[in-house]
Design a protein around this motif. Structure first.
Motif, PDB file in Angstrom:
ATOM      1  N   LEU A 395       0.848  -1.519   0.034  1.00  0.00           N
ATOM      2  CA  LEU A 395      -0.032  -0.020   0.135  1.00  0.00           C
ATOM      3  C   LEU A 395       0.851   1.406   0.166  1.00  0.00           C
ATOM      4  O   LEU A 395       1.559   1.532   0.991  1.00  0.00           O
ATOM      5  CB  LEU A 395      -1.019   0.068   1.199  1.00  0.00           C
ATOM      6  CG  LEU A 395      -2.034   1.392   1.536  1.00  0.00           C
ATOM      7  CD1 LEU A 395      -2.574   1.322   0.242  1.00  0.00           C
ATOM      8  CD2 LEU A 395      -2.553   0.901   2.710  1.00  0.00           C
ATOM      9  N   PHE A 396       0.901   2.061  -1.148  1.00  0.00           N
ATOM     10  CA  PHE A 396       1.552   3.241  -1.162  1.00  0.00           C
ATOM     11  C   PHE A 396       0.655   4.533  -0.844  1.00  0.00           C
ATOM     12  O   PHE A 396      -0.388   4.595  -1.744  1.00  0.00           O
ATOM     13  CB  PHE A 396       2.265   3.408  -2.597  1.00  0.00           C
ATOM     14  CG  PHE A 396       2.848   4.701  -2.782  1.00  0.00           C
ATOM     15  CD1 PHE A 396       3.858   5.096  -2.195  1.00  0.00           C
ATOM     16  CD2 PHE A 396       2.720   5.682  -3.882  1.00  0.00           C
ATOM     17  CE1 PHE A 396       4.423   6.210  -2.263  1.00  0.00           C
ATOM     18  CE2 PHE A 396       3.131   6.745  -4.159  1.00  0.00           C
ATOM     19  CZ  PHE A 396       4.298   7.181  -3.234  1.00  0.00           C
ATOM     20  N   ASP A 463      -9.762   0.365   6.050  1.00  0.00           N
ATOM     21  CA  ASP A 463     -10.024  -1.063   5.531  1.00  0.00           C
ATOM     22  C   ASP A 463      -8.920  -1.630   4.664  1.00  0.00           C
ATOM     23  O   ASP A 463      -8.631  -2.781   4.697  1.00  0.00           O
ATOM     24  CB  ASP A 463     -11.347  -0.803   4.707  1.00  0.00           C
ATOM     25  CG  ASP A 463     -12.589  -0.691   5.434  1.00  0.00           C
ATOM     26  OD1 ASP A 463     -12.555  -0.917   6.757  1.00  0.00           O
ATOM     27  OD2 ASP A 463     -13.520  -0.295   4.925  1.00  0.00           O
ATOM     28  N   LEU A 464      -8.083  -0.587   3.698  1.00  0.00           N
ATOM     29  CA  LEU A 464      -7.251  -1.308   3.135  1.00  0.00           C
ATOM     30  C   LEU A 464      -6.033  -1.921   3.809  1.00  0.00           C
ATOM     31  O   LEU A 464      -5.425  -2.648   3.283  1.00  0.00           O
ATOM     32  CB  LEU A 464      -6.589  -0.267   2.009  1.00  0.00           C
ATOM     33  CG  LEU A 464      -7.677   0.313   0.905  1.00  0.00           C
ATOM     34  CD1 LEU A 464      -7.129   1.375   0.078  1.00  0.00           C
ATOM     35  CD2 LEU A 464      -8.124  -0.971  -0.002  1.00  0.00           C
ATOM     36  N   LEU A 465      -5.909  -1.375   5.056  1.00  0.00           N
ATOM     37  CA  LEU A 465      -4.655  -1.742   5.797  1.00  0.00           C
ATOM     38  C   LEU A 465      -4.913  -3.489   6.106  1.00  0.00           C
ATOM     39  O   LEU A 465      -4.048  -4.093   6.481  1.00  0.00           O
ATOM     40  CB  LEU A 465      -4.705  -1.037   7.270  1.00  0.00           C
ATOM     41  CG  LEU A 465      -3.954   0.374   6.851  1.00  0.00           C
ATOM     42  CD1 LEU A 465      -4.296   1.014   8.414  1.00  0.00           C
ATOM     43  CD2 LEU A 465      -2.678   0.485   6.459  1.00  0.00           C
ATOM     44  N   LEU A 471       3.369  -1.319   3.976  1.00  0.00           N
ATOM     45  CA  LEU A 471       2.897   0.289   4.058  1.00  0.00           C
ATOM     46  C   LEU A 471       3.991   1.247   3.576  1.00  0.00           C
ATOM     47  O   LEU A 471       5.192   1.084   4.338  1.00  0.00           O
ATOM     48  CB  LEU A 471       2.336   0.573   5.135  1.00  0.00           C
ATOM     49  CG  LEU A 471       1.793   2.294   5.277  1.00  0.00           C
ATOM     50  CD1 LEU A 471       0.924   2.676   3.990  1.00  0.00           C
ATOM     51  CD2 LEU A 471       1.234   2.811   6.501  1.00  0.00           C
ATOM     52  N   ILE A 472       4.040   1.565   2.445  1.00  0.00           N
ATOM     53  CA  ILE A 472       5.148   2.541   1.864  1.00  0.00           C
ATOM     54  C   ILE A 472       4.402   3.905   1.971  1.00  0.00           C
ATOM     55  O   ILE A 472       3.312   4.205   1.458  1.00  0.00           O
ATOM     56  CB  ILE A 472       5.665   2.347   0.448  1.00  0.00           C
ATOM     57  CG1 ILE A 472       6.198   1.176   0.340  1.00  0.00           C
ATOM     58  CG2 ILE A 472       6.586   3.599   0.262  1.00  0.00           C
ATOM     59  CD1 ILE A 472       6.729   0.919  -0.981  1.00  0.00           C
ATOM     60  N   SER A 477      -0.282  10.501   8.626  1.00  0.00           N
ATOM     61  CA  SER A 477      -0.850   9.840   9.798  1.00  0.00           C
ATOM     62  C   SER A 477      -1.319   8.498   9.735  1.00  0.00           C
ATOM     63  O   SER A 477      -1.720   7.857  10.766  1.00  0.00           O
ATOM     64  CB  SER A 477      -2.003  10.987  10.331  1.00  0.00           C
ATOM     65  OG  SER A 477      -2.933  11.076   9.551  1.00  0.00           O
ATOM     66  N   SER A 478      -1.386   8.037   8.396  1.00  0.00           N
ATOM     67  CA  SER A 478      -1.983   6.525   8.713  1.00  0.00           C
ATOM     68  C   SER A 478      -0.998   5.778   9.271  1.00  0.00           C
ATOM     69  O   SER A 478      -1.473   4.513   9.553  1.00  0.00           O
ATOM     70  CB  SER A 478      -1.824   6.171   7.133  1.00  0.00           C
ATOM     71  OG  SER A 478      -0.798   6.268   6.504  1.00  0.00           O
TER      72      SER A 478
END
Length: 579
Positions: A395-396, A463-465, A471-472, A477-478
């Motif tokens: 996830l970028f 939700d995508l997490l 995670l890139i 703040s994600s």
């Protein structure tokens, strides 16, 4: 452990009080032995008087020696602007102490304190006579007639033939000319031509009018200038308040006040005046124009977890004279944060006492503790995007550059989807989740169509997490939500120094970011492949990160906050909810 012979030093070299101007001039110097964030030091003046408290930031001039930081501060503080709606009590002095936060988030007290007479903190209530008001209005008419002269003067300023105190740095052309002309008229008369200002004044007057009509406020009013997300804090809390059968109303409209019709502004003012508790989840500009009725409580859910990029009143401490007369944020009765360590940062950013910042958690993180919810989301995403199933998902999710939604951008040339996937294993899928402010789209070769998903604006990033392997990001703040799920993170920070200069951090980024940091494209590819192949076990750094920033998020944040709000609506002085 530092011995007595090795402690921070702090000496106030000048303290002058101007009784007429009600200003405090402070000069001080000292040394701190703990590392400071990003080669900068912020000294926080803590003003305390009975129930009033204000954490007031001052940026220090620093020189760095071996094992210590030498600093000096020079600041002139307008004392009537320190506290919000100040009323003097019995104590004759306001006590001032000095603290700082080091690079890893620990607070340290500096040795000296001072006292300032209470009488200097009260604002004088000046009432203009009928003659003075009439003269100002006449002056406004005259200056409006002279507007072509001021516009020509603005044209000279825009062209560089003269300087202007009214034109923002990045403002050119016709807008710059207008700002200059309006600035002159506003300075001379107190009136301007801003539609936002006109409608904000109308909002304030309608609120005051409605307060006189409504004898006793009741229930809740939910206010927002952004669309309410189903998984956002406001939406979650609102849903539970409705289920409790409490009286409620809301005004959710993404249009700024200058775009709203007067009838809509009047309705919002009436609803706010009739509410016992007003609930926000973000900055609501026009609320600062109101002097809230004493029966009404204003609470801030805030939309973000943790704190690392400076916001609110934290970012306006500059050298020299600092009035801080803004009313933004300062009328909050209570604010909720993700953990105990976040309390002083939000207290500073909102200009409210620490006792009103409650570490009850963040409602939208409760889903991270619900296994059924996570499984249902995964199943839905796999059905909607079958290419994600049984794949390694990267996830970028970078944040934006520049100052806001009108000029936000991300330099898309710094992340090339084709070149990235070309170096990744075949079972790697890339999800691009740009910040909502950014309008640019990523382009990629159609041969990678089954391995790239641009889901900007289509899916909740939280939700995508649930399907993310890595995670890139950069300064998004994600990372707080990703840390809760123990997702490995890679920080692509090619412009770190530039970003810090435009948007300061509370912490040293190198120490604080819970993952590998890279600034070059080749290093990004190398570290991505390494992290995807290793599938590392839970990183102790991630756990320490959560312990510091997120200890209030335990899956019960919504219940704790809603219980508090329901009690607040019923009583004048509810329990603070602190453990």
């Amino acid at each position: 452990m530092l011995g007595k012979e090795m402690q921070d030093t702090f000496t106030i070299t000048k303290k002058e009080i101007d009784d007429e101007k009600k200003e405090l001039a402070i000069e001080a110097k000292g040394t701190v032995l703990f590392p400071v964030a990003n080669q900068k030091l912020r000294i926080i003046c803590v003003f305390v008087y009975e129930e009033y408290e204000r954490r007031f930031p001052i940026e220090a001039e620093c020189t760095f020696g071996e094992g210590q930081t030498l600093f000096e501060i020079k600041q002139v503080i307008s004392l009537p602007d320190v506290f919000y709606q100040f009323k003097a009590g019995k104590a004759e002095c306001v006590e001032v102490s000095f603290v700082y936060c080091d690079a890893i988030g620990k607070w340290h007290s500096l040795p000296e304190t001072l006292s300032v007479p209470t009488a200097l903190f009260g604002k004088e209530q000046k009432k203009q006579s009928w003659f003075a008001r009439s003269f100002r209005k006449l002056a406004y008419v005259v200056n409006t007639v002279l507007l072509p002269v001021w516009m020509f003067d603005g044209w000279l300023a825009v062209k560089g033939y003269k300087e202007s105190a009214y034109i923002p740095v990045d403002c050119k052309g016709k807008k710059g000319i207008f700002y200059h002309a309006q600035g002159i008229v506003k300075k001379r008369t107190g009136y301007g031509y801003s539609l936002r200002e006109l409608k904000t004044n109308y909002f304030r007057k309608q609120y005051e009018k409605s307060c006189k009509k409504i004898a006793q406020p009741e229930g809740f009013c939910f206010l927002s200038e952004r669309e309410m997300e189903a998984g956002g804090n406001l939406g979650i809390v609102r849903k539970e308040i409705i289920k409790s059968r409490a009286v409620w109303t809301d005004c959710i409209d993404s249009r700024p006040i200058d775009k709203l019709p007067f009838s809509q502004i009047r309705q919002i003012a009436e609803k706010a005046a009739g509410a016992k508790v007003i609930v926000l989840e973000d900055f609501y500009p026009q609320i600062g124009a109101l002097t809230l009725r004493k029966e009404t409580k204003l609470v801030q859910l805030w939309h973000a977890c943790g704190a690392f990029k400076m916001f609110g009143l934290s970012g306006i401490a500059k050298k020299g004279h600092l009035e801080q007369s803004t009313r933004n944020h300062r009328s909050y009765s209570y604010a909720f944060v993700s953990g105990k360590q976040m309390v002083p940062f939000y207290s500073e950013a909102f200009g409210i006492p620490e006792s009103r910042v409650l570490p009850l958690g963040v409602p939208r993180t409760d889903r991270f503790f619900e296994q059924d919810y996570k499984e249902n989301v995964r199943e839905r995403l796999f059905q909607t995007y079958p290419q994600l199933k049984d794949r390694k998902v990267v996830l970028f999710a970078p944040t934006f550059r520049n100052s806001g939604n009108k000029n936000a951008y991300y330099p898309t040339e710094r992340f090339l989807a084709d070149a990235f996937l070309e170096q990744m294993p075949e079972d790697t899928v890339l999800i691009i989740k740009n910040h909502p402010f950014v309008k640019e789209k990523w382009s990629y070769d159609e041969k990678y169509e089954n391995r790239v998903l641009d889901l900007t604006g289509k899916e909740d990033i939280n939700d995508l997490l649930f399907v993310t392997s890595l995670l890139i990001t950069d300064y998004s703040s994600s990372i707080f939500e990703a840390a809760l799920l123990k997702i490995p993170m890679l920080f692509y920070v090619f412009d770190l120094e530039e970003y810090i200069s435009s948007r300061d951090f509370y912490f040293d980024f190198a120490s604080f970011a819970p993952g590998v940091q890279v600034s070059e494209w080749e290093d990004l590819l190398k570290e991505t492949k390494k992290l995807l192949q290793e599938q590392p076990e839970t990183d102790e750094r991630l756990q320490a990160f959560c312990d510091y920033f997120m200890d209030g998020t335990d899956g019960n944040s919504t219940k704790k906050i809603v219980d508090f709000l329901l009690e607040l609506e019923k009583t004048e002085n509810p329990q603070t909810g602190r453990r």
